[in-house]
Design an enzyme around this catalytic site. Sequence first.
Site, short mmCIF file in Angstrom:
data_model
loop_
_atom_site.label_atom_id
_atom_site.label_comp_id
_atom_site.label_asym_id
_atom_site.label_seq_id
_atom_site.Cartn_x
_atom_site.Cartn_y
_atom_site.Cartn_z
N PHE A 96 0.85 -1.21 -0.13
CA PHE A 96 -0.07 0.09 -0.01
C PHE A 96 0.94 1.32 0.20
O PHE A 96 0.51 2.30 -0.49
CB PHE A 96 -0.89 0.13 1.18
CG PHE A 96 -1.80 -1.33 1.12
CD1 PHE A 96 -2.41 -1.61 0.02
CD2 PHE A 96 -1.88 -1.90 2.59
CE1 PHE A 96 -3.29 -2.79 0.33
CE2 PHE A 96 -2.88 -3.07 2.69
CZ PHE A 96 -3.60 -3.42 1.27
N LYS A 162 -17.02 2.45 7.94
CA LYS A 162 -16.82 2.93 9.30
C LYS A 162 -15.62 2.15 10.00
O LYS A 162 -15.46 1.01 9.64
CB LYS A 162 -18.13 2.80 10.13
CG LYS A 162 -18.40 1.59 10.81
CD LYS A 162 -19.56 1.53 11.57
CE LYS A 162 -19.82 0.16 12.34
NZ LYS A 162 -18.76 -0.48 13.23
N ASP A 249 -18.93 1.52 18.46
CA ASP A 249 -18.90 0.44 17.36
C ASP A 249 -20.49 0.56 16.45
O ASP A 249 -20.39 0.32 15.49
CB ASP A 249 -19.13 -0.90 17.98
CG ASP A 249 -18.90 -2.00 17.23
OD1 ASP A 249 -18.50 -2.03 15.98
OD2 ASP A 249 -19.61 -3.18 17.42
N HIS A 254 -24.75 3.23 13.39
CA HIS A 254 -25.85 2.55 12.76
C HIS A 254 -27.16 3.24 13.57
O HIS A 254 -28.46 3.58 13.02
CB HIS A 254 -25.80 1.22 13.18
CG HIS A 254 -24.70 0.24 12.63
ND1 HIS A 254 -23.86 0.92 11.61
CD2 HIS A 254 -24.16 -0.65 13.09
CE1 HIS A 254 -22.98 -0.11 11.23
NE2 HIS A 254 -23.06 -0.91 11.96
C1 BG6 Z 1 -21.00 -3.64 12.93
C2 BG6 Z 1 -20.38 -3.71 14.07
O1 BG6 Z 1 -20.87 -2.35 12.48
O2 BG6 Z 1 -22.45 -3.88 12.97
C3 BG6 Z 1 -20.90 -4.90 14.94
O3 BG6 Z 1 -18.95 -3.80 14.16
C4 BG6 Z 1 -22.11 -5.58 14.72
O4 BG6 Z 1 -20.14 -5.10 16.17
C5 BG6 Z 1 -22.76 -5.20 13.52
O5 BG6 Z 1 -22.43 -6.94 15.14
C6 BG6 Z 1 -24.30 -5.40 13.47
O6 BG6 Z 1 -24.66 -5.42 12.03
P1 BG6 Z 1 -26.07 -6.46 11.84
O7 BG6 Z 1 -26.36 -6.09 10.26
O8 BG6 Z 1 -25.57 -7.82 11.93
O9 BG6 Z 1 -27.00 -5.84 12.74
#
Ligand code: BG6
Length: 502
Positions: A96, A162, A249, A254
């Site tokens: 890289f 992310k 996280d 999210h």
């Molecule tokens: C990720 C996190 O962004 O999202 C994880 O790093 C988490 O820790 C995951 O488990 C959850 O995503 P999903 O789509 O399984 O609900």
Amino acid sequence: MKSILQLSNNTPTILVIFGVTGDLAEKKIIPSLWRLFQQGLLLDKFNVIGFSRRSLSNEEFKEMVLGAVKKRGGNKFNDKQFTTFFKAFSYMSGNFGDSNSFASLYNYIANLESSWGVCANKLFYLAIPPSYYESILKNLANVKLNIPCGGKLGWSRILIEKPFGTDLSTARSLKELLSSYFKEEQIYRIDHYLFKEIVQGIENFRFSNNLFENTWDNTTIEKIELRLLESLGVEDRGSFYDLVGALRDVGQNHLLSMLSMLTMEHPFNSNVNAIRNARAKILETLSPWTKESLQKNTFRAQYKGYRDIEGVNKDSQTETYFALKTQLNHPKWRDLPIIIDAGKRMGKARKEIIITLKHPAACHLCEVGKHGPNKIIFRLEPNDEIIIDFWTKKPGFESILEERSFSFFLYEKESKVQYVEEYAKVLYAAINGDQSLFVSKDEVEASWKFTDPVVDAWKKNMVPLIEYIPDTFPNPEFLKTAPDRNHTKVNSGNKEIGIRRY
Ligand code: BG6
């Protein structure tokens, strides 16, 4: 929302995956490409260049891609189809930070382009830790691969995952770094939650119907709860997770993305910037924290046994569960409690948004028997479904109310592979240039502004770290009640709108 354009089969496109031998490529990118291929959504002239440090023969690379497809590509594997699929792939071993590797990449791409006779579209997927971003971006710019050819063809875009920084200040540095090589319209920041069918559907539920939007505010809604409770633990991600914790996280990204979809103003046009601005604007109204609210309305806990996981500090203070109570300083939402919580090893998975409506001012028959408020639930797990709980007269002679539920069931989770549906849509949208579900720099900043003070307060131990037994719920004071896990009368699986009776 803007409808995604159909892919044009005539526009040659090259996807370069930096870090193709890593986890992200194996779990998300390759199986999602396979999904697109199976659905006939990959272009005829589509080429994938896997770029990584390891030296791999073409055969070894093929085995690797095959392994990823077999493991996570769903159950419709077919050898012949795979052979056609793999024809689009090639592997390049490179460093890289090494300008020669990028000169080779440039030459390889230039050869492909001259065989096609056009300047191709280029999508660079940075499936590597952020510490490598700078070298890659710099080297791409050195060979001018960041510069689009011009016109509608020959665009150049980057896809990044992310975390977008670890706090506001590092997020700003990342923004500076990205913007010194790429324009905002070339940068595609992924939050896969925005690509979840149910989360995408919120926009339509609100803006394509005349059912709720006119009362979608603090006059009718009493409380909003967003939760992301996982059954799995930290598993083999100890060294990553211990530096991050549940809030950073999944909370900073999210859960706040879902909140923005739920509460943003109508963007009034389907222009990409209008939608992204609407999401950012509402996040900017998140109530600033005070010392008192941090102590009263934030909660953190860690499951017993977490510290024994490989890569986790023996005295770790990292939260594996958190809960926050906040509000939006916006005329439509002021004083309406918003409760966000998420955690690992929580027993049965529950990922959902619950909107509780206020009790009717004059409620017919409410005095007879139990009566709870109406709820609207956008549920992602265990099922993708939208549920509306309401009260109706029990059929028969008596005037008694009973609770019923409209449920719109999207599909059974069993038929899904984690991440693949979302990432297939991520890739599809990025190739089509639809940025509306990718996170803007303003959304990133607004969310760090909200979570930074919480992280600081926890670092200063202003809020104690509670221990919980795996697969139990730590029950923060301000949540009052643990999630009602029995409210999962799992639907039969038909895709119709149905009425259920409790
Ligand atoms: C990720 C996190 O962004 O999202 C994880 O790093 C988490 O820790 C995951 O488990 C959850 O995503 P999903 O789509 O399984 O609900």
